[in-house]
Design an enzyme around this catalytic site. Sequence first.
Site, PDB file in Angstrom:
ATOM      1  CE  LYS A 196     -35.459  22.315  48.427  1.00 30.21           C
ATOM      2  NZ  LYS A 196     -34.207  22.542  47.770  1.00 30.21           N
ATOM      3  CE  LYS A 239     -46.325  26.212  43.990  1.00 31.39           C
ATOM      4  NZ  LYS A 239     -45.525  27.292  43.524  1.00 31.39           N
ATOM      5  CE  LYS A 276     -41.209  24.668  37.672  1.00 30.14           C
ATOM      6  NZ  LYS A 276     -41.511  25.672  36.710  1.00 30.14           N
TER       7      LYS A 276
HETATM    8  P1  TYM Z   1     -42.595  29.308  38.288  1.00 24.36           P
HETATM    9  O1  TYM Z   1     -41.616  28.899  37.262  1.00 24.36           O
HETATM   10  O2  TYM Z   1     -42.738  28.487  39.521  1.00 24.36           O
HETATM   11  O3  TYM Z   1     -44.030  29.448  37.665  1.00 24.36           O
HETATM   12  C1  TYM Z   1     -44.241  30.181  36.461  1.00 24.36           C
HETATM   13  C2  TYM Z   1     -45.608  30.848  36.523  1.00 24.36           C
HETATM   14  O4  TYM Z   1     -46.630  29.857  36.695  1.00 24.36           O
HETATM   15  C3  TYM Z   1     -47.443  30.184  37.824  1.00 24.36           C
HETATM   16  N1  TYM Z   1     -47.822  28.941  38.489  1.00 24.36           N
HETATM   17  C4  TYM Z   1     -49.082  28.608  38.799  1.00 24.36           C
HETATM   18  N2  TYM Z   1     -50.247  29.251  38.599  1.00 24.36           N
HETATM   19  C5  TYM Z   1     -51.384  28.619  39.008  1.00 24.36           C
HETATM   20  N3  TYM Z   1     -51.381  27.404  39.612  1.00 24.36           N
HETATM   21  C6  TYM Z   1     -50.230  26.737  39.838  1.00 24.36           C
HETATM   22  N4  TYM Z   1     -50.248  25.541  40.407  1.00 24.36           N
HETATM   23  C7  TYM Z   1     -49.006  27.344  39.425  1.00 24.36           C
HETATM   24  N5  TYM Z   1     -47.705  26.955  39.479  1.00 24.36           N
HETATM   25  C8  TYM Z   1     -46.997  27.947  38.901  1.00 24.36           C
HETATM   26  C9  TYM Z   1     -46.553  31.032  38.729  1.00 24.36           C
HETATM   27  O5  TYM Z   1     -47.329  31.845  39.571  1.00 24.36           O
HETATM   28  C10 TYM Z   1     -45.749  31.811  37.714  1.00 24.36           C
HETATM   29  O6  TYM Z   1     -46.453  32.954  37.285  1.00 24.36           O
HETATM   30  N6  TYM Z   1     -40.204  32.961  40.582  1.00 24.36           N
HETATM   31  C11 TYM Z   1     -40.942  32.645  39.381  1.00 24.36           C
HETATM   32  C12 TYM Z   1     -40.144  32.823  38.105  1.00 24.36           C
HETATM   33  C13 TYM Z   1     -39.582  34.183  37.930  1.00 24.36           C
HETATM   34  C14 TYM Z   1     -40.321  35.354  37.605  1.00 24.36           C
HETATM   35  C15 TYM Z   1     -39.356  36.389  37.528  1.00 24.36           C
HETATM   36  C16 TYM Z   1     -41.672  35.604  37.365  1.00 24.36           C
HETATM   37  C17 TYM Z   1     -38.278  34.530  38.034  1.00 24.36           C
HETATM   38  N7  TYM Z   1     -38.116  35.863  37.791  1.00 24.36           N
HETATM   39  C18 TYM Z   1     -39.737  37.712  37.226  1.00 24.36           C
HETATM   40  C19 TYM Z   1     -42.051  36.922  37.073  1.00 24.36           C
HETATM   41  C20 TYM Z   1     -41.086  37.944  37.016  1.00 24.36           C
HETATM   42  C21 TYM Z   1     -41.320  31.180  39.471  1.00 24.36           C
HETATM   43  O7  TYM Z   1     -40.676  30.387  40.101  1.00 24.36           O
HETATM   44  O8  TYM Z   1     -42.327  30.831  38.698  1.00 24.36           O
END
Ligand code: TYM
Length: 360
Positions: free
Chosen positions: A139, A222, A225
Site C-alpha cells: 500500500k 486475489k 473488496k
Molecule cells: P480479511 O478481512 O481480509 O479476510 C478475511 C478472511 O478471508 C480470507 N480471504 C481470502 N481467502 C481466499 N481467497 C481470497 N481472495 C481471500 N480474501 C480474503 C483471509 O485470508 C481471511 O482469513 N487481517 C485479517 C482480519 C483479522 C484477523 C484477526 C484474522 C484481524 N484480526 C485475527 C484472524 C485472526 C484480514 O484482513 O482478513
Amino acid sequence: MSTSQPTPADILATDLSETAHLTSAAKHPRVLSGMQPSADSLHLGNYLGALVNWVKIQEDFEAFYFIPDLHAITVPQDPKDLVQRTRVAAAQYIAAGINPERSTLFVQSHIPEHTQLTWILTCLTGMGEAARMTQFKDKSAREGTEATGVGLFTYPMLMAADILLYQPHGVPVGDDQRQHIELTRTLAQRFNYRYGETFVVPVGFFPETGARIYDLQDPVSKMSKSAPSPNGLINILDEPKVIAKRIKSAVTDTGTEIHYDREHKPGISNLLDIYASVTDQSVAELVSAYEGKMYGHLKVDLAEAVTQRLEPIRTRALELLDDPAELDRILAVGADKARSIAAPVLDEVYEKSGFLRPAR
Ligand code: TYM
C-alpha cells in the site's frame, strides 16, 4: 497448503496439558479468527478461504469468531456504514453456519483488551519487522507513505493481540494471512522468552482448496473488496443474476482446452478452483468431466453451482438482518464470554511487563 505446520487433526491429537497451566488456558482445542467489515458484503474469497473452514472447525474446537471493526478503520470508513457492515458480517457468519450457541461471536471494539495488548506488542516489534509486512509495503509503495496511515503499519500488532488474548491453538485463515500469523508467533515467543511463559503460540490453519481465490477480471490478483472494479468480485449477498453475469464475463485464457495450469491459464484455473471448492469435487475430477467441452459450458455450470451454494446464505443473512436487536443481543453475549477470557490474560501481561496494578 503448508506441510510444515500442524493441521487441525494434529492439534486435536496433541496433549492440551502442555498449556493447561497458562492463564485462560483452553480445556478443549481452541481456534479464533475474524473478517474485516470493510465492505457491504463478504465475498467468495472470504467464504471459501476462511468461513467454510470455520464452520467445519467449530464442531471439534472451542471457537471464537469476531468482527475486527478496529482493523476496518485503517482505511477511511463512513461511521454509519461501519455499524451496518458490522451487523451484516455477523449475519453472514451465522447464515453460513456459525452457531452462536456453540461458538463465541463478538465484535472487536467491544473488548478494550485488544487495543491494550496491541501497545505492548507494538513495543516488542522492530520497525524493520513491521515495514516488511507485505500489506503495508504494497500500500505504501502504491500510494506513498504520506497517504498511508500509521494504523496500517501497526495493523499486524493489533491482529497479533486479537489472537494472543484468547490463547487459541489454531487460526483458520486464507493464504494471504500467512505473514501475519508468522509475526503473531514471533511476538508470542518473544514475550514468552522475555517475561516468562504466558502465551500459547498458535498455528495457522489453511484450507486445502480455496486458500486463494483470484479476481475474475484479473486472475493473478486475489479477490479483494478493495479491487479497482466490482466486476471481478462475487459477494455472498449478490443476487443470482449478478453472480451469473460476473462468472460469464470472467476473463479466460487463450486456447479452448479446460485444464489446470496456474501459470499459463490463471483464469480457467481460478474457475476450476472455485468450482472444486463449492462442489467438494477435486480439480482432477472436474477437468476430466469437462474434457472436450468449451469454456462457456463450464461457466454456465459454475454459475449454477456458486448460486446454489450462496443463495441460502444470502436469504438467511437478510432474514437475520431484519432483526438487528437479536443480532446485537447475540454479540453482547459473545462479548461477555470473550472478555472473561481476554481480561485475565491482559492483566497477567501488564503485571509481567512491570505496570503497577491498581490495589483491589
Ligand atoms: P480479511 O478481512 O481480509 O479476510 C478475511 C478472511 O478471508 C480470507 N480471504 C481470502 N481467502 C481466499 N481467497 C481470497 N481472495 C481471500 N480474501 C480474503 C483471509 O485470508 C481471511 O482469513 N487481517 C485479517 C482480519 C483479522 C484477523 C484477526 C484474522 C484481524 N484480526 C485475527 C484472524 C485472526 C484480514 O484482513 O482478513
